[in-house]
Design a protein around this motif. Structure first.
Motif, PDB file in Angstrom:
ATOM      1  N   ARG A 285       0.911  -1.359   0.534  1.00 27.78           N
ATOM      2  CA  ARG A 285       0.031  -0.239   0.067  1.00 27.78           C
ATOM      3  C   ARG A 285       1.057   1.456  -0.300  1.00 27.78           C
ATOM      4  NH1 ARG A 285      -1.455   4.073   2.833  1.00 27.78           N
ATOM      5  NH2 ARG A 285       0.162   3.321   4.563  1.00 27.78           N
ATOM      6  N   ARG A 286       1.930   1.016   0.974  1.00 32.04           N
ATOM      7  CA  ARG A 286       2.694   2.351   1.186  1.00 32.04           C
ATOM      8  C   ARG A 286       3.513   3.168  -0.533  1.00 32.04           C
ATOM      9  NH1 ARG A 286       4.921   3.353   6.645  1.00 32.04           N
ATOM     10  NH2 ARG A 286       6.220   4.038   6.003  1.00 32.04           N
ATOM     11  N   MET A 287       3.851   1.450  -1.272  1.00 29.89           N
ATOM     12  CA  MET A 287       4.225   1.670  -2.525  1.00 29.89           C
ATOM     13  C   MET A 287       3.710   2.840  -3.855  1.00 29.89           C
ATOM     14  SD  MET A 287       7.928   0.189  -3.388  1.00 29.89           S
ATOM     15  CE  MET A 287       8.215   1.103  -1.968  1.00 29.89           C
ATOM     16  N   ALA A 288       2.393   2.076  -3.625  1.00 26.57           N
ATOM     17  CA  ALA A 288       1.278   2.455  -4.023  1.00 26.57           C
ATOM     18  C   ALA A 288       0.945   3.855  -4.082  1.00 26.57           C
ATOM     19  CB  ALA A 288       0.015   1.631  -4.761  1.00 26.57           C
ATOM     20  N   ALA A 289       1.092   4.319  -2.988  1.00 27.93           N
ATOM     21  CA  ALA A 289       0.914   5.776  -2.437  1.00 27.93           C
ATOM     22  C   ALA A 289       1.631   6.839  -3.313  1.00 27.93           C
ATOM     23  CB  ALA A 289       0.741   6.100  -1.290  1.00 27.93           C
ATOM     24  N   LEU A 290       3.212   6.437  -3.323  1.00 23.79           N
ATOM     25  CA  LEU A 290       4.339   6.895  -4.042  1.00 23.79           C
ATOM     26  C   LEU A 290       3.504   7.755  -5.142  1.00 23.79           C
ATOM     27  CD1 LEU A 290       7.156   4.916  -2.709  1.00 23.79           C
ATOM     28  CD2 LEU A 290       5.856   7.106  -2.016  1.00 23.79           C
ATOM     29  N   HIS A 291       2.625   7.037  -6.589  1.00 27.16           N
ATOM     30  CA  HIS A 291       3.174   7.298  -7.461  1.00 27.16           C
ATOM     31  C   HIS A 291       1.187   7.270  -7.878  1.00 27.16           C
ATOM     32  CE1 HIS A 291       1.966   2.599  -8.426  1.00 27.16           C
ATOM     33  NE2 HIS A 291       3.145   2.299  -7.880  1.00 27.16           N
ATOM     34  N   GLY A 292       0.654   6.744  -7.065  1.00 31.16           N
ATOM     35  CA  GLY A 292      -0.861   6.634  -7.365  1.00 31.16           C
ATOM     36  C   GLY A 292      -0.845   6.016  -8.666  1.00 31.16           C
ATOM     37  N   GLY A 293      -0.269   5.351  -9.570  1.00 31.04           N
ATOM     38  CA  GLY A 293      -0.698   4.886 -10.848  1.00 31.04           C
ATOM     39  C   GLY A 293      -1.116   5.657 -11.826  1.00 31.04           C
ATOM     40  N   ARG A 294      -0.136   6.692 -11.840  1.00 29.88           N
ATOM     41  CA  ARG A 294       0.293   7.816 -12.702  1.00 29.88           C
ATOM     42  C   ARG A 294       1.359   8.360 -12.928  1.00 29.88           C
ATOM     43  NH1 ARG A 294      -2.248  13.175 -10.198  1.00 29.88           N
ATOM     44  NH2 ARG A 294      -1.397  14.498 -12.200  1.00 29.88           N
ATOM     45  N   ARG A 295       1.833   7.948 -13.603  1.00 28.20           N
ATOM     46  CA  ARG A 295       3.001   8.241 -14.528  1.00 28.20           C
ATOM     47  C   ARG A 295       4.271   9.690 -14.855  1.00 28.20           C
ATOM     48  NH1 ARG A 295       3.168   4.455 -20.043  1.00 28.20           N
ATOM     49  NH2 ARG A 295       4.740   5.262 -20.448  1.00 28.20           N
ATOM     50  N   ASP A 296       2.597  10.865 -14.340  1.00 27.82           N
ATOM     51  CA  ASP A 296       3.306  11.968 -14.964  1.00 27.82           C
ATOM     52  C   ASP A 296       4.190  12.051 -13.919  1.00 27.82           C
ATOM     53  OD1 ASP A 296       1.231  12.185 -13.137  1.00 27.82           O
ATOM     54  OD2 ASP A 296       0.074  13.800 -14.052  1.00 27.82           O
ATOM     55  N   GLN A 297       4.566  11.857 -12.404  1.00 27.94           N
ATOM     56  CA  GLN A 297       4.977  12.345 -11.291  1.00 27.94           C
ATOM     57  C   GLN A 297       5.818  11.523 -10.842  1.00 27.94           C
ATOM     58  OE1 GLN A 297       2.162  14.903  -8.750  1.00 27.94           O
ATOM     59  NE2 GLN A 297       2.037  16.654  -9.216  1.00 27.94           N
ATOM     60  N   LEU A 298       6.894  10.822 -10.936  1.00 34.44           N
ATOM     61  CA  LEU A 298       7.063   9.897 -10.296  1.00 34.44           C
ATOM     62  C   LEU A 298       8.607  10.013  -9.832  1.00 34.44           C
ATOM     63  CD1 LEU A 298       7.022   7.304 -13.807  1.00 34.44           C
ATOM     64  CD2 LEU A 298       5.738   7.337 -11.958  1.00 34.44           C
ATOM     65  N   GLU A 299       9.452  11.544  -9.269  1.00 31.12           N
ATOM     66  CA  GLU A 299      10.403  11.918  -9.537  1.00 31.12           C
ATOM     67  C   GLU A 299      10.458  12.264  -8.150  1.00 31.12           C
ATOM     68  OE1 GLU A 299      14.922  13.724  -9.283  1.00 31.12           O
ATOM     69  OE2 GLU A 299      13.635  13.906 -10.720  1.00 31.12           O
ATOM     70  N   ILE A 300       9.801  10.714  -6.951  1.00 28.36           N
ATOM     71  CA  ILE A 300       8.955  11.648  -5.486  1.00 28.36           C
ATOM     72  C   ILE A 300       9.962  11.858  -4.777  1.00 28.36           C
ATOM     73  CG2 ILE A 300       7.170   9.417  -5.731  1.00 28.36           C
ATOM     74  CD1 ILE A 300       9.309   7.778  -4.596  1.00 28.36           C
ATOM     75  N   SER A 301      10.630  12.339  -4.961  1.00 36.41           N
ATOM     76  CA  SER A 301      12.570  12.594  -4.180  1.00 36.41           C
ATOM     77  C   SER A 301      13.685  12.384  -4.252  1.00 36.41           C
ATOM     78  CB  SER A 301      12.870  11.359  -2.897  1.00 36.41           C
ATOM     79  OG  SER A 301      14.087  12.377  -2.248  1.00 36.41           O
ATOM     80  N   PRO A 302      14.421  13.516  -4.648  1.00 35.12           N
ATOM     81  CA  PRO A 302      15.813  13.521  -5.451  1.00 35.12           C
ATOM     82  C   PRO A 302      16.194  12.159  -5.873  1.00 35.12           C
ATOM     83  CG  PRO A 302      16.167  15.561  -3.780  1.00 35.12           C
ATOM     84  CD  PRO A 302      15.035  14.110  -3.538  1.00 35.12           C
ATOM     85  N   ASN A 303      16.134  11.555  -7.695  1.00 33.86           N
ATOM     86  CA  ASN A 303      16.721  10.738  -7.865  1.00 33.86           C
ATOM     87  C   ASN A 303      16.129   9.441  -7.179  1.00 33.86           C
ATOM     88  OD1 ASN A 303      19.317  12.730  -7.478  1.00 33.86           O
ATOM     89  ND2 ASN A 303      19.347  12.389  -9.558  1.00 33.86           N
ATOM     90  N   LEU A 304      15.160   9.865  -6.574  1.00 35.95           N
ATOM     91  CA  LEU A 304      14.336   8.329  -6.470  1.00 35.95           C
ATOM     92  C   LEU A 304      13.442   8.016  -7.314  1.00 35.95           C
ATOM     93  CD1 LEU A 304      13.715   6.175  -4.666  1.00 35.95           C
ATOM     94  CD2 LEU A 304      12.909   6.957  -3.846  1.00 35.95           C
ATOM     95  N   TRP A 305      12.732   7.561  -8.400  1.00 35.97           N
ATOM     96  CA  TRP A 305      11.978   7.023  -9.671  1.00 35.97           C
ATOM     97  C   TRP A 305      10.936   5.945  -8.924  1.00 35.97           C
ATOM     98  CZ3 TRP A 305      11.841   3.891 -13.885  1.00 35.97           C
ATOM     99  CH2 TRP A 305      10.917   4.160 -14.462  1.00 35.97           C
ATOM    100  N   ALA A 306       9.621   5.892  -9.118  1.00 34.77           N
ATOM    101  CA  ALA A 306       8.804   5.219  -8.657  1.00 34.77           C
ATOM    102  C   ALA A 306       8.229   4.814  -9.863  1.00 34.77           C
ATOM    103  CB  ALA A 306       7.356   6.036  -7.672  1.00 34.77           C
ATOM    104  N   GLY A 307       8.889   4.767 -10.829  1.00 34.52           N
ATOM    105  CA  GLY A 307       7.808   4.117 -12.212  1.00 34.52           C
ATOM    106  C   GLY A 307       8.217   2.701 -12.599  1.00 34.52           C
TER     107      GLY A 307
END
Length: 391
Positions: A285-307
């Motif tokens: 659940r916590r992993m999914a909340a990082l991106h919300g299923g969207r591909r337009d805001q995937l850099e969630i922290s400097p150089n950390l990418w949720a793609g």
């Protein structure tokens, strides 16, 4: 082990790290969510990845578990003879295995690998897969089984005779004839983000694992786990599971990240997110909340990418950048108490070289060989009446 400062809830910064790679026993390729650029994953390919990790100086490799993967114990057994120093992080599955059978498997693989076994304790967070395996217990009761399993399993590996009667598991006068190479047993790794999972970790395991959330969220979780361990008069160490995308420059690395998901369409992402939403795993659940299923805001922290998490369950974030950038981000995790990094990247053979040759030399490492008690593990002569060692 007793913590000398039980009131301190901050994890101790790590001075050196253990760096593990990943064996992709559920598939590999150049792109996610498509067969384009895919690669056949067979024993020959897994041998290439394992030997590359061994020669590059990784501490070990994680073998995933579940119905989407080849069996981890069989693959590890096949790769132990063709590697020299590499450790193998293999799962035991409370609820699917009896603790006594798991203990015998553990001691055998630890002995034949000369102490190169690490144990990943996996409770399982997909109710559909669990039911397919015959496990119908709800979330918190599965962790009750895990606690009882580990009570039996740890004592057996330590050489004790065990009689135990819990709510779920019972054994009488159980014991091992052969003991593991490592004393008292191979290190126990475990991940669980729920309150029930954290309680089990605090009371029973050696290393607590988290998936790759931003450092501030990881620090908050580590403080919670450490407080629980302090209350149990125990000390845990901490690890993190991340993907990496390393190229010579940050720009090239970000281009590679976009290329990894260039064949993903909205339908594939929606279907993957729907499947993962059925899981009762707090970590998922916590992993999914990082991106919300969207591909337009995937850099969630400097150089950390949720793609990666758009279509992959479990670890869904990657450190993206040049060798120097990725090394700096790893050092930031080490500063909050992470000492073990379980890494992967696509394709796994090539990315092992990208990281192993360009980033690993920039990092402080603790890759000391395992300590083995030869006197405890030596076996001569045939066991008498299937019960005792010969005098």
């Amino acid at each position: 082990m007793t913590d000398s400062s039980p009131t301190d809830s901050t994890a101790t910064p790590a001075n050196a790290g253990k760096f593990l790679w990943f064996l992709p026993t559920h598939g590999d390729g150049h792109h996610l969510g498509t067969t384009q650029g895919s690669r056949e994953v067979n024993l020959g390919y897994l041998r290439q990845v394992a030997q590359a990790a061994d020669q590059l100086g990784f501490f070990g490799v994680l073998l995933p578990t579940g119905r989407s993967c080849e069996d981890a114990w069989i693959i590890a057994s096949a790769l132990v003879p063709v590697t020299e120093r590499l450790r193998f992080l293999v799962a035991v599955r409370p609820g699917l295995q009896s603790p006594t059978a798991a203990a015998r498997m553990t001691t055998t693989l630890d002995r034949i690998s000369n102490g190169r076994l690490l144990i990943n304790v996996v409770t399982g967070g997909d109710p559909v897969e669990n039911r397919g395996d015959g496990v119908f217990l709800p979330h918190d009761q599965r962790y009750e089984v895990t606690r009882e399993f580990l009570a039996i399993y740890r004592d057996l590996l330590a050489g004790k005779q065990v009689s135990y009667a819990g709510n779920h598991l019972r054994v009488e006068e159980s014991e091992l004839i052969y003991l593991p190479a490592q004393t008292p047993h191979p290190p126990l790794y475990f991940g669980g983000s729920s309150a029930a999972g954290i309680d089990v970790a605090a009371e029973t395991v050696d290393k607590y694992l988290t998936w790759g959330e931003p450092p501030a969220q990881v620090a908050e979780k580590l403080a919670t786990v450490k407080k629980a361990a302090d209350q149990a008069n125990r000390t845990l160490t901490f690890g993190i599971r991340l993907h990496v995308i390393v190229r010579d420059t940050d720009t090239e690395a970000w281009a590679a990240a976009e290329k990894l998901i260039e064949h993903l369409d909205d339908e594939t992402i929606a279907a993957a997110q729907s499947t993962m939403s059925r899981m009762d795993s707090e970590g998922q659940r916590r992993m999914a909340a990082l991106h919300g299923g969207r591909r337009d805001q995937l850099e969630i922290s400097p150089n950390l990418w949720a793609g990666v998490g758009l279509v992959r369950g479990g670890a869904g974030t990657a450190l993206v950048g040049s060798p120097e950038t990725v090394a700096q981000r790893i050092l930031e995790y080490m500063a909050i108490g992470i000492d073990t990094f379980i890494l992967s990247g696509y394709p796994h053979l090539e990315e092992a070289y990208h990281f192993g040759e360009k980033v690993l030399p920039l990092l402080p490492k603790d890759h000391t060989p395992p300590i083995i008690d030869k006197a405890r593990t030596e076996q001569r002569g045939e066991v008498v009446a299937n019960s005792t060692k010969p005098r």
